[in-house]
Design a protein around this motif. Sequence first.
Motif, PDB file in Angstrom:
ATOM      1  N   HIS A  24       0.823  -1.214   0.000  1.00 32.62           N
ATOM      2  CA  HIS A  24       0.000   0.000   0.000  1.00 32.62           C
ATOM      3  C   HIS A  24       0.864   1.274   0.000  1.00 32.62           C
ATOM      4  CE1 HIS A  24      -3.743   2.291   0.955  1.00 32.62           C
ATOM      5  NE2 HIS A  24      -2.848   3.140   1.419  1.00 32.62           N
ATOM      6  N   SER A  45      -2.415   3.060  -4.335  1.00 29.85           N
ATOM      7  CA  SER A  45      -1.973   2.229  -3.212  1.00 29.85           C
ATOM      8  C   SER A  45      -2.821   0.962  -3.101  1.00 29.85           C
ATOM      9  CB  SER A  45      -2.055   3.043  -1.927  1.00 29.85           C
ATOM     10  OG  SER A  45      -3.334   3.617  -1.799  1.00 29.85           O
ATOM     11  N   GLU A 100      -5.569   7.092  -3.432  1.00 32.28           N
ATOM     12  CA  GLU A 100      -5.740   5.748  -2.864  1.00 32.28           C
ATOM     13  C   GLU A 100      -5.910   4.670  -3.939  1.00 32.28           C
ATOM     14  OE1 GLU A 100      -5.121   4.978   0.281  1.00 32.28           O
ATOM     15  OE2 GLU A 100      -4.779   7.097   0.694  1.00 32.28           O
TER      16      GLU A 100
HETATM   17 ZN   LIG Z   1      -3.173   5.237   1.477  1.00 36.36          ZN
END
Ligand SMILES: [Zn+2]
Length: 565
Positions: free
Chosen positions: A357, A388, A385
């Motif tokens: 991540h 990740s 995000e």
């Molecule tokens: Zn993150």
Amino acid sequence: MQTFANYTYERPNIPKVKEDFYQKLVQFQNAASLDAAIDAIDELNAIRNHLSTMYNLVFIRASIDTRDEFYHNERDFFDEHLPEIQELDTAFYKELLKSSFEAQLRNKYGSQLFDLAECQIKAFSKEIIPLLQTENKLTSAYSKLIASADINFRGESYTLAQLGPFSEDPDRETRKEALEARQSFFAENKEKLDSIYDDLVKTRQQIAEKLGYKNFVEVGYLRMQRIDYNAEMVERFRRQVEEVIVPIATKLYEKQAKRIGVDSLKFYDESFAFSSGNATPKGTPEWIIENGKQMYDELSEETSEFFQYMLDRELLDLEAKKGKESGGYCTYIEDYQSPFIFSNFNGTSGDIDVLTHEAGHAFQVYSSRHFSVPEYYFPTSESAEIHSMSMEFFAYPWMETFFKEEVEKYKYAHISDAIQFLPYGVAVDEFQHLVYENPGWTPEERNQAWRNLEKKYLPHRNYDGIESLESGAFWQKQGHIYEDPFYYIDYTLAQVCAFQFLKKSQENRGKAWQDYIDLCKLGGSKPFLELVQSADLQSPFEEGTVEAAVSFIEDWLENIDDQKL
Ligand SMILES: [Zn+2]
């Protein structure tokens, strides 16, 4: 080659920096040609990057060793001057939007920079400074209160974070008592927690009114720099989660109850996924990093080069050690073109998630370091995000290296967690819309609203009579709600995009990976929906996307005999 330890920190001379900055800003205002304007922007960005580099070095070094007095003093110094530093950005943005070369500059840099500038300007005015200060004081009061928790559990004292591992304890009574101990802290501090939030909502309402908005929802969206979607689209997305995900999640909880041998799953059972315990990495931290290097070598040429870059410059601080702050993050040190990953390995599967991540974030910013515009190093949070969370999935073929015979258990838990998070994530979002649309609500009305949302999105949830939870106070442990309003739907939007990457990678891994690399290289140069489109993904707001993204996951989960894991 320079390593992180040799990156030079020197406290910025703020008055001198400001003087230089405003001098360059005047040059920009008076630029006689497009080239002169661009030169001035480059010089302004160099100043901004240098300030940010100094800030990041301080922030990282203070978090690596909380006992380091020098860097702690320096962090206080930055905290004190942050508003002045932010003022420089605002001044730059205002000039940018007024520039006589605006059209040509938009051509060169793309519209995103201008749209981001506009968000910042629309969410700020000198008049609201005292209210912003009040808001800051209230959010620090919340984080201090949470950090101060000293909870007595079976004769020992614990912080909230230290109580965490008991939620996975094989003994049900231990899990229940630990939860009761945790909630006793929230019950004892109910009045403080209620009044901090009440003041926050009222302060934010005043901020919105002073800026000329009906309520704080619009200001929240501006602060989150949401450029190409709005509250109605988010509402439609939440409805998809309710219709498609909630039934899948409910079924997963039912299977879990059977797996761990309980008649009805109580809230204190939710984190205890397997009677045999959760999957753990089968080696030491050094072994994990070695295997991580091999994974990134094999994954692609780009990731191999990236991970070697991180190792050569010592840009990973992964192991837990004395004096280190808790948590994990990825940041970027501009002047050294260096991503940095911070974490606290603790022997759980979370260690491997850090490696995928946080490394996904780091790989993205590494891939975007070519931009001359610092705003484009990282995208806005819902897009950030994607990189990740998708890297967690692209790394699946290597998970056997880390988890050996427990690899299926790891994947099952990883995907179930992701599915089960979505309803909670949208509940947190809807709660905040309701709260800021109804700024006159009492604390009781807010709790009632939260409890109703739990019944809608988390129908399986059973608090087993624990008073504060039954009364609807669960949300008070979610820091984002106090500290970063509206920062939450981001995780759910990105997760639906990451699911699409997982699906694509199973259909055509080569193309999926190329789309991912291209997306990483775009950094923050475009808004969310344009990034999604450029990666050949479907917008999560479009009807049917959620279902299309998870139907294959549902099949996969169905076909696993989870009772044997
Ligand atoms: Zn993150």
